[in-house]
Scaffold this motif. Structure first.
Motif, PDB file in Angstrom:
ATOM      1  N   ILE A  29      48.324  35.489  55.435  1.00 13.04           N
ATOM      2  CA  ILE A  29      47.951  36.849  55.048  1.00 13.04           C
ATOM      3  C   ILE A  29      46.525  37.091  55.521  1.00 13.04           C
ATOM      4  CG2 ILE A  29      47.590  38.447  53.139  1.00 13.04           C
ATOM      5  CD1 ILE A  29      49.637  36.595  51.559  1.00 13.04           C
ATOM      6  N   HIS A  31      43.485  39.661  55.232  1.00 14.86           N
ATOM      7  CA  HIS A  31      42.989  40.804  54.457  1.00 14.86           C
ATOM      8  C   HIS A  31      41.705  41.282  55.123  1.00 14.86           C
ATOM      9  CE1 HIS A  31      41.767  43.535  51.395  1.00 14.86           C
ATOM     10  NE2 HIS A  31      42.781  43.207  50.600  1.00 14.86           N
ATOM     11  N   LEU A  41      42.661  38.134  46.143  1.00 15.68           N
ATOM     12  CA  LEU A  41      42.855  37.066  47.117  1.00 15.68           C
ATOM     13  C   LEU A  41      43.582  35.882  46.486  1.00 15.68           C
ATOM     14  CD1 LEU A  41      39.376  37.312  48.845  1.00 15.68           C
ATOM     15  CD2 LEU A  41      41.564  38.232  49.660  1.00 15.68           C
ATOM     16  N   VAL A  50      45.511  32.682  52.796  1.00 19.79           N
ATOM     17  CA  VAL A  50      44.830  33.966  52.994  1.00 19.79           C
ATOM     18  C   VAL A  50      43.544  33.740  53.772  1.00 19.79           C
ATOM     19  CG1 VAL A  50      43.725  35.928  51.848  1.00 19.79           C
ATOM     20  CG2 VAL A  50      45.753  34.876  50.823  1.00 19.79           C
TER      21      VAL A  50
END
Length: 162
Positions: A29, A31, A41, A50
């Motif tokens: 992921i 962000h 998060l 992440v």
């Protein structure tokens, strides 16, 4: 998967079901900032690893979580970079090429406006997934799906989640 501008806790109380449906099975992921609280998060990390960058609304806890202002990374052999604010639309591709000379893909946020744009001469693709929770003047909240294999961006898609 790429996501940006979640703006917790004002806009993101917890992961919206339509977003969660796309997170299941994600390998990574990305962000692109304006998380606002590191709890988002941590929540996303329950789905997949992440990587995040700092946005202009992010608190010190997001930096402490490990989000830098910019990030350069290898995505299965594809050189990529992330930044929250890529600046004004005019000249963006050339500016991102100068900022990240080795990147083939730059993921960014800030505007809440989904964008997928390429320039073959520059050898660069820029991608803004928009915001899943704060669509502003956009018709839908959005995220981005990136299919990267063997150093190639096979598919990039902006997906409506509202």
């Amino acid at each position: 998967m790429a996501i940006s501008d979640t703006h917790a806790p004002r806009r993101w109380k917890s992961c919206p079901p339509a977003v969660a449906a796309h997170l299941d099975g994600a390998d990574l992921i990305l962000h692109a900032g304006d998380v606002c609280t590191a709890g988002v998060l941590a929540e996303l990390a329950e789905y997949a690893p992440v990587r995040a960058v700092l946005g202009n609304n992010d608190g010190p806890d997001v930096a402490e979580w490990g989000a830098p202002e910019t990030l350069e990374l290898d995505l299965d052999g594809l050189p990529a970079a992330m930044i929250h604010d890529s600046g004004q639309a005019k000249g963006r591709l050339a500016r991102m090429r100068r900022r990240f000379p080795a990147a083939a893909l730059v993921v960014f946020g800030h505007s809440h406006i989904p964008l997928d744009e390429s320039d073959e001469a520059l050898g660069l693709r820029i991608f803004n997934p928009g915001s899943p929770t704060d669509r502003r003047r956009q018709p839908h909240g959005t995220i981005g799906l990136l299919d990267i294999r063997d150093g190639r961006l096979v598919n990039a898609e902006i997906v409506s989640v509202t």
